[in-house]
Scaffold this active site. Structure first.
Site, PDB file in Angstrom:
ATOM      1  N   ILE A 157      74.912  71.190  33.451  1.00 30.10           N
ATOM      2  CA  ILE A 157      73.845  71.537  32.512  1.00 30.10           C
ATOM      3  C   ILE A 157      72.740  70.480  32.587  1.00 30.10           C
ATOM      4  CG2 ILE A 157      73.279  72.154  30.152  1.00 30.10           C
ATOM      5  CD1 ILE A 157      75.386  73.960  31.652  1.00 30.10           C
ATOM      6  N   GLU A 364      70.382  78.350  39.846  1.00 30.51           N
ATOM      7  CA  GLU A 364      69.748  79.610  39.412  1.00 30.51           C
ATOM      8  C   GLU A 364      70.130  80.781  40.321  1.00 30.51           C
ATOM      9  OE1 GLU A 364      67.191  80.087  36.910  1.00 30.51           O
ATOM     10  OE2 GLU A 364      66.715  78.027  36.377  1.00 30.51           O
ATOM     11  N   GLU A 368      73.376  83.121  48.574  1.00 29.84           N
ATOM     12  CA  GLU A 368      74.272  84.258  48.799  1.00 29.84           C
ATOM     13  C   GLU A 368      74.152  85.284  47.665  1.00 29.84           C
ATOM     14  OE1 GLU A 368      75.418  80.884  51.194  1.00 29.84           O
ATOM     15  OE2 GLU A 368      75.074  81.060  49.032  1.00 29.84           O
TER      16      GLU A 368
END
Length: 380
Positions: A157, A364, A368
């Site tokens: 985070i 984000e 892939e």
């Protein structure tokens, strides 16, 4: 680079560029070496009215659009990936959703200070066991009277240990699948039951803190629910569309910074009696770098424009993020190669851009996952 940009956007971009070159570039390597979050830089960005660029003026923002925000993010990334990343996470992930989904009371209490630059924001989605499958979360929030009780762990985070507020995703109805996820506003400085358990040492971007969070019977009042119960996943999907555009902009900035360093070095460095930029191998690398960056920038600007027009940006934001993030890594790698041995030292910036760029292909939504998203958009 100015093609089609309104004059106000060019002015904001130039203001940020001047600030970044004067105030950030001289300390960019230092804050990485020290693993130090540069709070003073964000205070100055707040003083320039840049911490709430895409937020409405009535809530303390600048009233700009997504394109203006992308330009600011790119210019910050051009000199420091860490500052660009923390800025992007603050704006698109931690601040914008409060404007989009919050009540007027929540906007007054939580959004306005963030947009004014009186604090920095974070957004907590990822968990140790749920990366690309972000919906598979174990953090839960249970209603107890007029409070919510949150338990669980969040991982990777950004900004969490320096944040004024964190938007936390938690399961409120375990049997409802995507419709059982909700969003909560957590005050990390004052809420009991919250702990930053780890600040990660990383390959790059070490002036932008990346944290593990623990929630142990964290109790918050019911008015900290953002939107309605069960709207958390829909909010997440909308948030990530804007977030991918900001990562595309940051990636473009990183690539631009690496390219400029390589071009400058190639013009100054002489071998065999002439600047190395005169040799085909080096010239062709630099030309290819410039071509890739222009492509990434155009895709990013198109995605930002579509976002501002209220269009469905799922495809174009994913395409921009995928292309720009890969361009960022490719250009930074080539920049290191242009500088040769010097490119591998911390006396020159390409090594920093190279390390920073790699995360752009992961955060984000990995490259892939972007292929999965784009495949679905194409009906595949």
């Amino acid at each position: 680079m100015d093609f089609g940009l309104p004059s106000e956007h060019r002015m904001i971009r130039d203001t940020v560029r001047e600030f970044a070159e004067a105030e950030i570039e001289p300390i960019a390597q230092e804050i990485e070496d020290e693993h130090r979050f540069p709070a003073e830089v964000f205070e100055e960005l707040g003083g320039l009215d840049l911490m709430g660029v895409p937020i409405a003026e009535e809530y303390g923002g600048a009233g700009g659009d997504q394109l203006m925000y992308a330009l600011v993010t790119e210019e910050l990334g051009r000199v420091s990936g860490s500052i660009g990343l923390s800025y992007a996470a603050h704006t698109s992930l931690g601040t914008k959703p409060i404007e989009a989904f919050g009540t007027e009371a929540q906007k007054e209490e939580w959004l306005t200070p963030l947009a004014r630059g009186e604090g920095i924001a974070a957004w907590a989605l990822t968990e140790p066991g749920s990366g690309s499958d972000a919906s598979n979360m174990d953090t839960v929030a249970e209603k107890d009277g007029d409070e919510w009780v949150i338990n669980g762990t969040k991982q990777f985070i950004t900004n969490a240990n320096v944040a004024r507020s964190i938007l936390v995703k938690a399961v409120t109805d375990p049997g409802a699948g995507y419709d059982g996820i909700s969003t909560f506003i957590v005050d990390p400085k004052n809420d009991d039951g919250f702990e930053v358990s780890t600040v990660w040492e990383k390959m790059g971007l070490n002036a932008s803190p990346t944290c593990e969070l623990q929630f142990d019977d964290l109790r918050i009042p019911e008015d900290r629910l953002l939107g309605e119960v069960g709207e958390g996943w829909e909010q997440t999907m909308k948030t990530l569309e804007g977030g991918r555009i900001s990562i595309a902009a940051l990636s473009t900035g990183l690539a631009q910074g690496a390219y400029e360093a390589a071009k400058r070095y190639a013009g100054d460095r002489e071998q065999f009696g002439q600047p190395i930029s005169k040799f085909d191998a080096i010239r062709d690398k630099i030309v290819s770098m410039d071509r890739k960056i222009e492509r990434a920038r155009l895709l990013t600007h198109k995605a930002a424009w579509a976002y501002d027009e209220g269009m469905d940006t799922t495809r174009i934001s994913s395409l921009a993020k995928l292309d720009a993030s890969e361009v960022s890594r490719e250009v930074a790698e080539d920049a290191v190669q242009v500088l040769g041995g010097y490119g591998y030292t911390e006396d020159f910036s390409p090594q920093r851009f190279y390390r920073d760029a790699k995360l752009m292909e992961i955060g984000e939504g990995t490259s892939e996952i972007q292929h999965v998203v784009l495949g679905r958009q194409l009906g595949l």
